[in-house]
Design an enzyme around this catalytic site. Structure first.
Site, short mmCIF file in Angstrom:
data_model
loop_
_atom_site.label_atom_id
_atom_site.label_comp_id
_atom_site.label_asym_id
_atom_site.label_seq_id
_atom_site.Cartn_x
_atom_site.Cartn_y
_atom_site.Cartn_z
N ASN A 169 -10.21 -0.61 0.09
CA ASN A 169 -8.74 -0.51 0.14
C ASN A 169 -8.16 -1.11 -1.14
O ASN A 169 -8.24 -2.32 -1.34
CB ASN A 169 -8.25 -1.25 1.39
N HIS A 205 -3.59 6.87 2.97
CA HIS A 205 -3.94 5.59 2.35
C HIS A 205 -5.31 5.18 2.88
O HIS A 205 -5.56 5.22 4.09
CB HIS A 205 -2.88 4.55 2.70
N CYS A 226 0.81 -1.23 0.00
CA CYS A 226 0.00 0.00 0.00
C CYS A 226 0.84 1.28 0.00
O CYS A 226 0.33 2.34 -0.35
CB CYS A 226 -0.95 -0.01 1.19
C1 LIG Z 1 -9.81 -5.68 9.96
C2 LIG Z 1 -10.48 -4.78 10.98
C3 LIG Z 1 -11.54 -3.92 10.32
C4 LIG Z 1 -11.17 -5.66 12.02
O1 LIG Z 1 -11.76 -4.84 13.00
P1 LIG Z 1 -11.55 -5.20 14.53
O2 LIG Z 1 -12.37 -4.24 15.29
O3 LIG Z 1 -10.07 -5.20 14.80
O4 LIG Z 1 -12.17 -6.61 14.62
P2 LIG Z 1 -11.48 -7.96 15.16
O5 LIG Z 1 -10.46 -8.44 14.18
O6 LIG Z 1 -11.04 -7.73 16.57
O7 LIG Z 1 -12.70 -8.92 15.13
C5 LIG Z 1 -13.81 -8.72 15.98
C6 LIG Z 1 -14.84 -9.74 15.66
O8 LIG Z 1 -15.43 -9.45 14.38
C7 LIG Z 1 -15.41 -10.62 13.57
N1 LIG Z 1 -15.32 -10.24 12.19
C8 LIG Z 1 -14.23 -10.09 11.41
N2 LIG Z 1 -14.60 -9.73 10.17
C9 LIG Z 1 -15.94 -9.64 10.17
C10 LIG Z 1 -16.90 -9.31 9.18
N3 LIG Z 1 -16.54 -8.97 7.93
N4 LIG Z 1 -18.19 -9.31 9.54
C11 LIG Z 1 -18.59 -9.63 10.77
N5 LIG Z 1 -17.72 -9.97 11.74
C12 LIG Z 1 -16.42 -9.96 11.44
C13 LIG Z 1 -14.21 -11.40 14.07
O9 LIG Z 1 -14.33 -12.76 13.72
C14 LIG Z 1 -14.28 -11.16 15.55
O10 LIG Z 1 -15.23 -12.03 16.10
P3 LIG Z 1 -14.98 -12.71 17.53
O11 LIG Z 1 -14.88 -11.55 18.49
O12 LIG Z 1 -16.19 -13.56 17.71
O13 LIG Z 1 -13.70 -13.46 17.41
C15 LIG Z 1 -9.44 -3.87 11.70
O14 LIG Z 1 -8.65 -4.64 12.56
C16 LIG Z 1 -8.55 -3.16 10.74
O15 LIG Z 1 -8.99 -2.36 9.95
N6 LIG Z 1 -7.25 -3.43 10.81
C17 LIG Z 1 -6.30 -2.84 9.88
C18 LIG Z 1 -6.30 -3.66 8.65
C19 LIG Z 1 -5.77 -2.93 7.48
O16 LIG Z 1 -5.83 -1.74 7.40
N7 LIG Z 1 -5.25 -3.70 6.54
C20 LIG Z 1 -4.75 -3.16 5.34
C21 LIG Z 1 -3.36 -2.75 5.50
S1 LIG Z 1 -2.89 -1.80 4.14
#
Ligand SMILES: CC(C)(COP(=O)(O)OP(=O)(O)OC[C@H]1O[C@@H](n2cnc3c(N)ncnc32)[C@H](O)[C@@H]1OP(=O)(O)O)[C@@H](O)C(=O)NCCC(=O)NCCS
Length: 326
Positions: A283, A253, A113
């Site tokens: 993204n 980004h 990215c």
């Molecule tokens: C990916 C992201 C949105 C997840 O959000 P989060 O608040 O951290 O959520 P978590 O990973 O802690 O997951 C929380 C719960 O939601 C669930 N979950 C994950 N994706 C889901 C979806 N699409 N729909 C519903 N539930 C979802 C998980 O399984 C988890 O369930 P559990 O508590 O029963 O285990 C967030 O971590 C994020 O944006 N991280 C940065 C990623 C990024 O920018 N990547 C690109 C880099 S360039």
């Protein structure tokens, strides 16, 4: 004194839109979860007949038109991609022949990215040293080809898109004022594709194990993202002797709206100065910043003389920043 600048931008997005309602049919998720956790409402998905270079050529032509440069005048083509046409040769080589550019140097750059900002930084160096006059930098990703539509944590986030910038000599005071690029491989396991390379060549086992898809530790990456984007933004501002309140526009980004909001707040940039298209585009990795740039230039959101800060982070992990006076 700025030595290089962006002379033209162009973007190419696949036509097909995948909404959150479509995602609800594929994995166990809801529009509400995706919207509140990421800010994403829809993303694009390339048709099977489209390739990374095909969309890159379309975007590059638009950028060249805006710059008033012919493909024959290009001295260097840099394609930032982690979703190339093929492992071999580079996607930049296909872009070069597709554009009808001369046999200038053309190579791919892998910084995920942060790739477009890395590409801009490399291009600026070539222009500053007189090694090149006009450089095409493309940020091109068809990430849908690497998405596991059984993994709800990743497939809702990423989308397809391509955008390009033509860089050339600056007319001060316009141009690139400061750049930064960084990598820390200690975080390589936070965002990666396990198979398909020399460590895990493609086999029946890797295919059935779904190892050719993007794996992400979203939670951990979130913290690194906020920290690194804030840090790199401060560094480029400091290098140029500019304060955050002097900025006209901040283009982060587009990873997650919550990451954007957290970085903005830490930097003390007001909300109306931050550009966001994540709800429509998702993204798109290295295409994310140039798509925003192109939208801002074409809509008049960026005006001549504006101070524009761009900051990115991505797999590697990598992070980078560019400060420009338009
Ligand atoms: C990916 C992201 C949105 C997840 O959000 P989060 O608040 O951290 O959520 P978590 O990973 O802690 O997951 C929380 C719960 O939601 C669930 N979950 C994950 N994706 C889901 C979806 N699409 N729909 C519903 N539930 C979802 C998980 O399984 C988890 O369930 P559990 O508590 O029963 O285990 C967030 O971590 C994020 O944006 N991280 C940065 C990623 C990024 O920018 N990547 C690109 C880099 S360039």
């Amino acid at each position: 004194m700025p030595l290089a600048t962006i002379l033209g931008t162009g973007a190419a997005l696949p036509e097909k839109i995948i909404t959150n309602a479509d995602m609800e049919k594929l994995v166990e998720t809801t529009d509400e979860w995706i919207t509140t956790r990421t800010g994403i409402k829809e993303r694009r998905q390339a048709a099977p007949s489209e390739s990374t270079s095909m969309l890159s050529i379309l975007a590059a032509r638009k950028a060249l038109d805006m710059a008033g440069i012919t493909p024959q005048e290009l001295d260097l083509i840099i394609c930032s991609t982690i979703s190339p046409d093929m492992p071999l040769p580079s996607t930049a080589a296909f872009i070069q022949t597709g554009l009808g550019a001369p046999a200038c140097c053309a190579f791919d750059l892998a910084a995920a990215c942060s790739g477009f900002l890395f590409g801009m930084t490399v291009a600026e160096q070539y222009i500053a040293t007189g090694k090149a006059r006009y450089v095409l930098v493309v940020g091109a990703e068809l990430l849908s080809r690497y998405l596991d539509y059984k993994d709800r944590a990743t497939c809702v986030i990423f989308g397809d898109g391509v955008a390009a910038g033509v860089l050339g000599p600056a007319t001060p005071p316009s141009g690139i004022l400061a750049t930064e690029m960084h990598t820390d491989g200690a975080f390589a396991n936070q965002l990666y594709i396990p198979a398909g390379g020399t460590r895990r060549p493609a086999s029946c086992e890797t295919v059935t194990g779904r190892e050719h898809y993007i794996k992400m530790r979203g939670n951990e990456l979130y913290k690194v993202a906020v920290r690194s984007m804030e840090e790199v933004s401060r560094r480029v501002l400091e290098k140029a002797g500019v304060s955050a309140d002097q900025l006209d526009l901040f283009i982060p980004h587009q990873a997650n709206q919550r990451i954007t909001d957290a970085v903005r707040e830490r930097l003390g940039v007001s909300a109306e100065k931050v550009y966001s298209n994540i709800s429509r585009i998702g993204n798109t990795s290295s295409a994310s910043i140039p798509i925003c740039l192109d939208e801002c230039v074409r809509s008049g959101r960026i005006k001549k003389g504006d101070l524009v800060l761009m900051a990115a982070f991505g797999a590697g992990v990598t992070w980078g920043g560019v400060l420009m006076r338009w």
